[in-house]
Scaffold this motif. Sequence first.
Motif, PDB file in Angstrom:
ATOM      1  N   ALA A  81       0.834  -1.204   0.000  1.00  0.00           N
ATOM      2  CA  ALA A  81       0.000   0.000   0.000  1.00  0.00           C
ATOM      3  C   ALA A  81       0.869   1.254   0.000  1.00  0.00           C
ATOM      4  N   LYS A  82       1.960   1.225   0.733  1.00  0.00           N
ATOM      5  CA  LYS A  82       2.846   2.391   0.845  1.00  0.00           C
ATOM      6  C   LYS A  82       3.474   2.754  -0.492  1.00  0.00           C
ATOM      7  N   MET A  83       3.587   1.780  -1.404  1.00  0.00           N
ATOM      8  CA  MET A  83       4.163   2.046  -2.727  1.00  0.00           C
ATOM      9  C   MET A  83       3.473   3.196  -3.447  1.00  0.00           C
ATOM     10  N   MET A  84       2.192   3.394  -3.155  1.00  0.00           N
ATOM     11  CA  MET A  84       1.407   4.371  -3.896  1.00  0.00           C
ATOM     12  C   MET A  84       1.948   5.786  -3.733  1.00  0.00           C
ATOM     13  N   THR A  85       2.611   6.076  -2.614  1.00  0.00           N
ATOM     14  CA  THR A  85       3.132   7.424  -2.394  1.00  0.00           C
ATOM     15  C   THR A  85       4.628   7.435  -2.077  1.00  0.00           C
ATOM     16  N   MET A  86       5.317   6.303  -2.243  1.00  0.00           N
ATOM     17  CA  MET A  86       6.755   6.266  -1.964  1.00  0.00           C
ATOM     18  C   MET A  86       7.519   6.998  -3.069  1.00  0.00           C
ATOM     19  N   SER A  87       8.490   7.766  -2.682  1.00  0.00           N
ATOM     20  CA  SER A  87       9.330   8.472  -3.647  1.00  0.00           C
ATOM     21  C   SER A  87      10.439   7.545  -4.141  1.00  0.00           C
ATOM     22  N   GLU A  88      11.110   7.950  -5.206  1.00  0.00           N
ATOM     23  CA  GLU A  88      12.245   7.186  -5.709  1.00  0.00           C
ATOM     24  C   GLU A  88      13.310   7.040  -4.626  1.00  0.00           C
ATOM     25  N   ARG A  89      13.582   8.114  -3.910  1.00  0.00           N
ATOM     26  CA  ARG A  89      14.610   8.079  -2.866  1.00  0.00           C
ATOM     27  C   ARG A  89      14.256   7.062  -1.778  1.00  0.00           C
ATOM     28  N   GLN A  90      12.998   7.043  -1.375  1.00  0.00           N
ATOM     29  CA  GLN A  90      12.574   6.134  -0.322  1.00  0.00           C
ATOM     30  C   GLN A  90      12.701   4.671  -0.740  1.00  0.00           C
ATOM     31  N   ILE A  91      12.206   4.344  -1.939  1.00  0.00           N
ATOM     32  CA  ILE A  91      12.213   2.938  -2.334  1.00  0.00           C
ATOM     33  C   ILE A  91      13.616   2.462  -2.704  1.00  0.00           C
ATOM     34  N   ARG A  92      14.470   3.368  -3.202  1.00  0.00           N
ATOM     35  CA  ARG A  92      15.861   2.984  -3.477  1.00  0.00           C
ATOM     36  C   ARG A  92      16.603   2.662  -2.189  1.00  0.00           C
ATOM     37  N   ARG A  93      16.225   3.328  -1.109  1.00  0.00           N
ATOM     38  CA  ARG A  93      16.880   3.078   0.181  1.00  0.00           C
ATOM     39  C   ARG A  93      16.382   1.775   0.810  1.00  0.00           C
ATOM     40  N   ARG A  94      15.147   1.429   0.536  1.00  0.00           N
ATOM     41  CA  ARG A  94      14.546   0.264   1.178  1.00  0.00           C
ATOM     42  C   ARG A  94      14.593  -1.003   0.332  1.00  0.00           C
ATOM     43  N   MET A  95      14.782  -0.872  -0.972  1.00  0.00           N
ATOM     44  CA  MET A  95      14.895  -2.029  -1.861  1.00  0.00           C
ATOM     45  C   MET A  95      16.207  -1.905  -2.628  1.00  0.00           C
ATOM     46  N   VAL A  96      17.230  -2.592  -2.148  1.00  0.00           N
ATOM     47  CA  VAL A  96      18.584  -2.451  -2.685  1.00  0.00           C
ATOM     48  C   VAL A  96      18.911  -3.641  -3.578  1.00  0.00           C
ATOM     49  N   PHE A  97      19.540  -3.382  -4.712  1.00  0.00           N
ATOM     50  CA  PHE A  97      19.962  -4.434  -5.635  1.00  0.00           C
ATOM     51  C   PHE A  97      21.486  -4.514  -5.640  1.00  0.00           C
ATOM     52  N   PHE A 229      20.138 -14.895 -18.669  1.00  0.00           N
ATOM     53  CA  PHE A 229      19.357 -15.603 -17.661  1.00  0.00           C
ATOM     54  C   PHE A 229      19.949 -15.317 -16.293  1.00  0.00           C
ATOM     55  N   ALA A 230      19.165 -14.672 -15.417  1.00  0.00           N
ATOM     56  CA  ALA A 230      19.646 -14.313 -14.084  1.00  0.00           C
ATOM     57  C   ALA A 230      18.562 -14.603 -13.054  1.00  0.00           C
ATOM     58  N   TYR A 231      19.007 -14.755 -11.811  1.00  0.00           N
ATOM     59  CA  TYR A 231      18.082 -15.018 -10.702  1.00  0.00           C
ATOM     60  C   TYR A 231      18.276 -13.952  -9.633  1.00  0.00           C
ATOM     61  N   GLY A 232      17.168 -13.439  -9.097  1.00  0.00           N
ATOM     62  CA  GLY A 232      17.227 -12.442  -8.042  1.00  0.00           C
ATOM     63  C   GLY A 232      16.897 -13.062  -6.696  1.00  0.00           C
ATOM     64  N   GLU A 233      17.891 -13.129  -5.808  1.00  0.00           N
ATOM     65  CA  GLU A 233      17.701 -13.719  -4.477  1.00  0.00           C
ATOM     66  C   GLU A 233      17.364 -12.616  -3.477  1.00  0.00           C
ATOM     67  N   VAL A 234      16.150 -12.661  -2.949  1.00  0.00           N
ATOM     68  CA  VAL A 234      15.669 -11.601  -2.058  1.00  0.00           C
ATOM     69  C   VAL A 234      15.849 -12.004  -0.602  1.00  0.00           C
ATOM     70  N   THR A 235      16.418 -11.108   0.185  1.00  0.00           N
ATOM     71  CA  THR A 235      16.530 -11.286   1.624  1.00  0.00           C
ATOM     72  C   THR A 235      15.971 -10.047   2.312  1.00  0.00           C
ATOM     73  N   ARG A 236      15.571 -10.209   3.566  1.00  0.00           N
ATOM     74  CA  ARG A 236      15.040  -9.096   4.343  1.00  0.00           C
ATOM     75  C   ARG A 236      16.092  -8.699   5.376  1.00  0.00           C
ATOM     76  N   ARG A 237      16.659  -7.521   5.192  1.00  0.00           N
ATOM     77  CA  ARG A 237      17.719  -7.078   6.104  1.00  0.00           C
ATOM     78  C   ARG A 237      17.148  -6.745   7.477  1.00  0.00           C
ATOM     79  N   ARG A 238      16.034  -6.066   7.501  1.00  0.00           N
ATOM     80  CA  ARG A 238      15.249  -5.815   8.705  1.00  0.00           C
ATOM     81  C   ARG A 238      13.881  -5.325   8.244  1.00  0.00           C
ATOM     82  N   ARG A 239      13.011  -5.050   9.174  1.00  0.00           N
ATOM     83  CA  ARG A 239      11.652  -4.693   8.802  1.00  0.00           C
ATOM     84  C   ARG A 239      11.646  -3.458   7.898  1.00  0.00           C
ATOM     85  N   GLY A 240      11.082  -3.629   6.711  1.00  0.00           N
ATOM     86  CA  GLY A 240      10.977  -2.518   5.768  1.00  0.00           C
ATOM     87  C   GLY A 240      12.193  -2.312   4.898  1.00  0.00           C
ATOM     88  N   TYR A 241      13.179  -3.225   4.967  1.00  0.00           N
ATOM     89  CA  TYR A 241      14.399  -3.092   4.170  1.00  0.00           C
ATOM     90  C   TYR A 241      14.738  -4.452   3.548  1.00  0.00           C
TER      91      TYR A 241
END
Length: 315
Positions: A81-97, A229-241
Amino acid sequence: MDNIRYRLYYAFWYLLSLLPLRVLYGLADVAYVVVAYLVRYRRRTVRSNLQRCFPEKSEQERRQIERRFYRYFCDYVVETAKMMTMSERQIRRRMVFTNIEPLCQALSEGQSVGLYLGHVGNWEWLSAIGYWLPQGVVNAHLYHPLEDKMMDRLFLRLRSRHSSVGIPMKETMRRLVAFRQQGKTCLIGYISDQGPKWQNIHHWLTFLGQETPVFTGAERIVKSTNQVFAYGEVTRRRRGYYQCHIHVVTREPQTMPDWQLTDTYFRLLERTIRRTPHLWLWSHKRWKRTREEFNRRFEVINGKVRKKENKPETI
């Protein structure tokens, strides 16, 4: 009426997204009690899946995974739900590749990328990968339209906020050909860990200890268009990250035998799930189709799955 319903859906999610994440997580904590203990959302499916996949674990260990799964699932809802108003800066900080440089290099050289993903962590936030790619690259994801048309419109709008283009499965090749004709390279996200319909079953493998029918369409697309062909392995660093680490398997998929890409994807996904089992979508009825029933009801003729005709018994 449909437009009115959609506006109501959108208004509710938009107002919810205006709340700070710390407040949303407070709501998620309350929702956890309701979902896990009052509503008992798909509890039978969750417990059945955990028992099948982790027979070596004690009942207490499986219950702990179950509780952690419901907590994560409620977090996933408010984060989405928060995605609807998250800025680029916010989501780049919380979803790191991480280790994304090989993908950027391939894209800069004109080769498109097929990124295999699973329903692990917050897969909606993964649509923000476009912020990490070279300018001009098309960031797209394949999807199966939801049965609820209003929710389908809402989720497409959510994902598109962060420059992700939704492509219905049936339009995949047409859209990829169009991108190629326009001289565009693209990164396509494939989430392929759900169960295929009977007519789409062409391959079975062992996944989490279970004989499992799997989608193979992504492999055929990757090979026919020569995508990395690549695979993205997702981990949760802490809540919201979250962190998505990129594993590049090959830049030459056409040299690999049939189904090897699919087998590799599920092997890597299983490794991810076993490391953090509570972050996978256990509420999905993943093993409702069996090979025994498939062989009884269907046959494969010239690579196509067809329903068997009920022939009368001879006397």
